[in-house]
Design a protein around this motif. Structure first.
Motif, PDB file in Angstrom:
ATOM      1  N   LEU A 198      61.218  10.775  30.639  1.00  0.00           N
ATOM      2  CA  LEU A 198      60.851  10.087  29.451  1.00  0.00           C
ATOM      3  C   LEU A 198      59.932  11.412  29.108  1.00  0.00           C
ATOM      4  O   LEU A 198      59.553  11.818  28.120  1.00  0.00           O
ATOM      5  CB  LEU A 198      60.345   9.039  29.468  1.00  0.00           C
ATOM      6  N   ASN A 199      58.724  12.149  30.451  1.00  0.00           N
ATOM      7  CA  ASN A 199      58.351  12.951  29.332  1.00  0.00           C
ATOM      8  C   ASN A 199      58.926  14.572  29.316  1.00  0.00           C
ATOM      9  O   ASN A 199      58.467  15.084  28.399  1.00  0.00           O
ATOM     10  CB  ASN A 199      57.377  13.122  30.789  1.00  0.00           C
ATOM     11  N   GLU A 200      60.441  14.391  29.987  1.00  0.00           N
ATOM     12  CA  GLU A 200      61.077  15.680  30.054  1.00  0.00           C
ATOM     13  C   GLU A 200      61.359  15.582  27.988  1.00  0.00           C
ATOM     14  O   GLU A 200      61.424  16.541  27.352  1.00  0.00           O
ATOM     15  CB  GLU A 200      61.872  16.193  31.236  1.00  0.00           C
ATOM     16  N   VAL A 201      62.331  14.610  27.900  1.00  0.00           N
ATOM     17  CA  VAL A 201      62.536  14.298  26.512  1.00  0.00           C
ATOM     18  C   VAL A 201      61.007  14.769  25.645  1.00  0.00           C
ATOM     19  O   VAL A 201      61.527  14.585  24.140  1.00  0.00           O
ATOM     20  CB  VAL A 201      62.955  13.059  26.451  1.00  0.00           C
ATOM     21  N   ILE A 202      60.828  13.879  25.885  1.00  0.00           N
ATOM     22  CA  ILE A 202      59.268  14.237  24.413  1.00  0.00           C
ATOM     23  C   ILE A 202      58.726  15.115  24.693  1.00  0.00           C
ATOM     24  O   ILE A 202      58.759  15.805  23.036  1.00  0.00           O
ATOM     25  CB  ILE A 202      57.774  13.131  24.789  1.00  0.00           C
ATOM     26  N   THR A 203      58.523  16.043  25.741  1.00  0.00           N
ATOM     27  CA  THR A 203      58.208  17.332  25.579  1.00  0.00           C
ATOM     28  C   THR A 203      59.112  17.887  24.828  1.00  0.00           C
ATOM     29  O   THR A 203      58.358  19.028  23.640  1.00  0.00           O
ATOM     30  CB  THR A 203      57.937  18.019  26.977  1.00  0.00           C
ATOM     31  N   GLY A 204      60.403  18.418  24.904  1.00  0.00           N
ATOM     32  CA  GLY A 204      61.889  18.803  24.252  1.00  0.00           C
ATOM     33  C   GLY A 204      61.525  18.609  23.184  1.00  0.00           C
ATOM     34  O   GLY A 204      61.633  19.264  21.848  1.00  0.00           O
ATOM     35  N   PHE A 205      61.372  17.212  22.773  1.00  0.00           N
ATOM     36  CA  PHE A 205      61.413  17.038  20.893  1.00  0.00           C
ATOM     37  C   PHE A 205      60.475  17.394  20.495  1.00  0.00           C
ATOM     38  O   PHE A 205      60.415  17.869  19.366  1.00  0.00           O
ATOM     39  CB  PHE A 205      61.470  15.591  20.861  1.00  0.00           C
ATOM     40  N   LYS A 206      58.842  17.304  20.704  1.00  0.00           N
ATOM     41  CA  LYS A 206      57.561  18.296  20.660  1.00  0.00           C
ATOM     42  C   LYS A 206      57.982  20.091  19.857  1.00  0.00           C
ATOM     43  O   LYS A 206      57.200  20.221  18.702  1.00  0.00           O
ATOM     44  CB  LYS A 206      56.331  17.547  21.086  1.00  0.00           C
ATOM     45  N   ALA A 207      58.727  20.329  21.348  1.00  0.00           N
ATOM     46  CA  ALA A 207      59.017  21.588  20.347  1.00  0.00           C
ATOM     47  C   ALA A 207      59.908  22.084  20.032  1.00  0.00           C
ATOM     48  O   ALA A 207      59.780  23.273  19.681  1.00  0.00           O
ATOM     49  CB  ALA A 207      58.839  21.727  21.894  1.00  0.00           C
ATOM     50  N   ASN A 208      61.057  21.280  19.525  1.00  0.00           N
ATOM     51  CA  ASN A 208      62.361  21.585  18.672  1.00  0.00           C
ATOM     52  C   ASN A 208      62.264  20.514  17.248  1.00  0.00           C
ATOM     53  O   ASN A 208      61.717  19.687  16.867  1.00  0.00           O
ATOM     54  CB  ASN A 208      62.777  21.455  19.488  1.00  0.00           C
ATOM     55  N   PRO A 209      61.278  21.552  16.689  1.00  0.00           N
ATOM     56  CA  PRO A 209      61.225  21.072  14.942  1.00  0.00           C
ATOM     57  C   PRO A 209      62.708  20.361  14.362  1.00  0.00           C
ATOM     58  O   PRO A 209      63.097  19.194  13.488  1.00  0.00           O
ATOM     59  CB  PRO A 209      60.547  21.814  14.052  1.00  0.00           C
ATOM     60  N   ASN A 210      63.747  20.964  14.940  1.00  0.00           N
ATOM     61  CA  ASN A 210      64.365  20.596  13.882  1.00  0.00           C
ATOM     62  C   ASN A 210      65.350  19.024  14.139  1.00  0.00           C
ATOM     63  O   ASN A 210      66.485  18.341  13.826  1.00  0.00           O
ATOM     64  CB  ASN A 210      65.714  21.430  14.206  1.00  0.00           C
ATOM     65  N   ILE A 211      64.497  18.221  15.757  1.00  0.00           N
ATOM     66  CA  ILE A 211      64.943  16.985  15.914  1.00  0.00           C
ATOM     67  C   ILE A 211      64.303  15.894  15.352  1.00  0.00           C
ATOM     68  O   ILE A 211      63.257  16.000  15.842  1.00  0.00           O
ATOM     69  CB  ILE A 211      65.450  17.379  17.244  1.00  0.00           C
ATOM     70  N   LEU A 212      65.333  14.760  14.929  1.00  0.00           N
ATOM     71  CA  LEU A 212      64.326  14.020  14.314  1.00  0.00           C
ATOM     72  C   LEU A 212      64.713  12.294  15.186  1.00  0.00           C
ATOM     73  O   LEU A 212      66.536  12.485  15.577  1.00  0.00           O
ATOM     74  CB  LEU A 212      65.410  13.824  12.745  1.00  0.00           C
ATOM     75  N   ILE A 213      65.071  11.558  15.215  1.00  0.00           N
ATOM     76  CA  ILE A 213      64.459   9.834  15.475  1.00  0.00           C
ATOM     77  C   ILE A 213      65.273   9.330  14.232  1.00  0.00           C
ATOM     78  O   ILE A 213      64.950   9.138  13.307  1.00  0.00           O
ATOM     79  CB  ILE A 213      63.462   9.761  16.235  1.00  0.00           C
ATOM     80  N   ARG A 214      66.667   8.785  14.460  1.00  0.00           N
ATOM     81  CA  ARG A 214      67.185   7.229  13.258  1.00  0.00           C
ATOM     82  C   ARG A 214      67.067   6.149  15.076  1.00  0.00           C
ATOM     83  O   ARG A 214      67.213   6.076  15.668  1.00  0.00           O
ATOM     84  CB  ARG A 214      68.180   7.512  13.377  1.00  0.00           C
ATOM     85  N   THR A 215      66.850   5.047  13.968  1.00  0.00           N
ATOM     86  CA  THR A 215      66.462   3.830  14.183  1.00  0.00           C
ATOM     87  C   THR A 215      68.058   3.284  14.775  1.00  0.00           C
ATOM     88  O   THR A 215      68.826   3.475  13.803  1.00  0.00           O
ATOM     89  CB  THR A 215      65.374   3.177  13.941  1.00  0.00           C
ATOM     90  N   GLU A 216      68.119   1.937  15.612  1.00  0.00           N
ATOM     91  CA  GLU A 216      69.161   1.372  15.521  1.00  0.00           C
ATOM     92  C   GLU A 216      69.230   0.813  13.829  1.00  0.00           C
ATOM     93  O   GLU A 216      70.529  -0.161  14.054  1.00  0.00           O
ATOM     94  CB  GLU A 216      69.269   0.786  16.783  1.00  0.00           C
ATOM     95  N   LYS A 217      68.819   0.516  13.533  1.00  0.00           N
ATOM     96  CA  LYS A 217      68.927  -0.212  12.097  1.00  0.00           C
ATOM     97  C   LYS A 217      69.451   0.380  11.126  1.00  0.00           C
ATOM     98  O   LYS A 217      69.419   1.340  10.542  1.00  0.00           O
ATOM     99  CB  LYS A 217      67.722  -0.833  11.536  1.00  0.00           C
ATOM    100  N   ILE A 218      70.479  -0.330  10.470  1.00  0.00           N
ATOM    101  CA  ILE A 218      71.429  -0.155   9.266  1.00  0.00           C
ATOM    102  C   ILE A 218      70.521  -0.274   8.357  1.00  0.00           C
ATOM    103  O   ILE A 218      70.207  -1.379   7.587  1.00  0.00           O
ATOM    104  CB  ILE A 218      72.700  -0.924   9.782  1.00  0.00           C
TER     105      ILE A 218
END
Length: 325
Positions: A198-218
């Motif tokens: 989890l720490n590796e994914v969060i660290t990579g996400f914070k370092a990459n501004p081109n990545i966004l999150i989408r939720t499972e809600k339609i």
């Protein structure tokens, strides 16, 4: 008074005598089995339908889940599932031809069409096993929140799904799984380690501004809700674990109920198809040995044909419920 004249004889009332509707005992028993099995599948599909529409806003989108084709890398929504369906339907056609050839006592044609039916069923079972393996393995990976919700990742510039392996940062961490082979006490509640922490994914996400999150809600457009960068960073604080693939506990594609129903219903149907293939093989060798030629009829081929048509028909409903609705 002659009661026979008013009520009719037993033969007239019953019609088939000791064979109801003119069917043999074997065919009647096969019909009883088919009706009872149809009720079982109906119960499963009704339960799926209730769950599907109860959680309609968070249910996985089939076009985004079943996108794989063996030996080809890319996004091919529903292509392979459609191929599986076509193969199974064509196997039902060859079974009809086998039954018809049996009615005309044409042994060689029965052998050919039974062989083609077995091949079609084997391809379907093998394809379903491959689909299971792909579904279990996963594709992109996701995060799960404290409330059990799934967070997926998207590339901001293209809108395409982003795999966690594409942006995660490898850190020097001491990750020890509680497994017997490593001499550590086994904990039944702990799953096997994911490829990334989890720490590796969060660290990579914070370092990459081109990545966004989408939720499972339609949303109203029928698509998963895409968060902006600020909302994504805030949502990331709720994440508690990395999820890769799907199983009976977690599902990277969305609601875990979807995976539960998928494994149970498609597995139950797959068992029916596998059983049908085995039975067809037995009948196939009996045909080669001339067993039914000696009996003077191919009723056994017709009975297994009824079963085969039933599993084909059930798949049409399973296909509609899981992949099209």
């Amino acid at each position: 008074m002659d009661t026979t004249a008013t009520t009719g004889t037993e033969e007239n009332v019953w019609g088939g005598g000791n064979k109801p509707l003119g069917a043999s005992y074997g065919k009647m028993m096969m019909w009883f089995f088919i009706v009872s099995d149809a009720l079982t599948f109906s119960g499963f599909l009704v339960a799926y339908g209730f769950s599907r529409f109860k959680f309609i806003e968070t249910w996985p989108i089939a076009d985004e889940v079943f996108t794989h084709v063996p030996f080809f890398h890319g996004n091919y929504p529903m292509i392979y599932v459609a191929f599986m369906t076509f193969i199974l339907i064509m196997s039902s056609v060859t079974m009809v031809l086998a039954v018809d050839a049996g009615h005309h006592m044409k042994q060689k044609k029965v052998i050919i069409y039974m062989f083609l039916t077995i091949i079609g069923g084997a391809i379907f079972v093998g394809s379903q096993a491959w689909e299971w393996a792909t579904f279990i393995k996963g594709d992109f990976g996701a995060l799960e929140t404290k409330g059990g919700r799934v967070l997926q990742f998207v590339k901001a510039d293209t809108g395409e799904r982003a795999a966690i392996a594409d942006f995660a940062v490898i850190l020097e961490e001491d990750r020890v799984a509680n497994t017997r082979d490593k001499g550590v006490w086994f904990n039944a509640d702990e799953a096997s380690l994911t490829s990334l922490s989890l720490n590796e994914v969060i660290t990579g996400f914070k370092a990459n501004p081109n990545i966004l999150i989408r939720t499972e809600k339609i949303n109203e457009e029928g698509e998963k809700t895409l968060l902006n960068r600020e909302e994504s960073l805030l949502k990331l604080t709720d994440a508690v674990r990395v999820v890769e693939g799907a199983n009976l506990v977690r599902n990277e594609y969305g609601s875990r109920l979807f995976a539960d129903f998928f494994f149970f219903i498609t597995g139950f149907h797959g068992f029916h198809v596998f059983s049908g293939v085995v039975i067809n093989i037995i009948i196939f060798f009996n045909v080669i040995l001339g067993t039914y030629e000696k009996r003077g009829h191919y009723e056994m081929v017709e009975k297994v044909g009824l079963y085969w048509h039933f599993v084909d028909l059930v798949w049409v409903f399973v296909f509609t419920f899981f992949y099209l609705v």
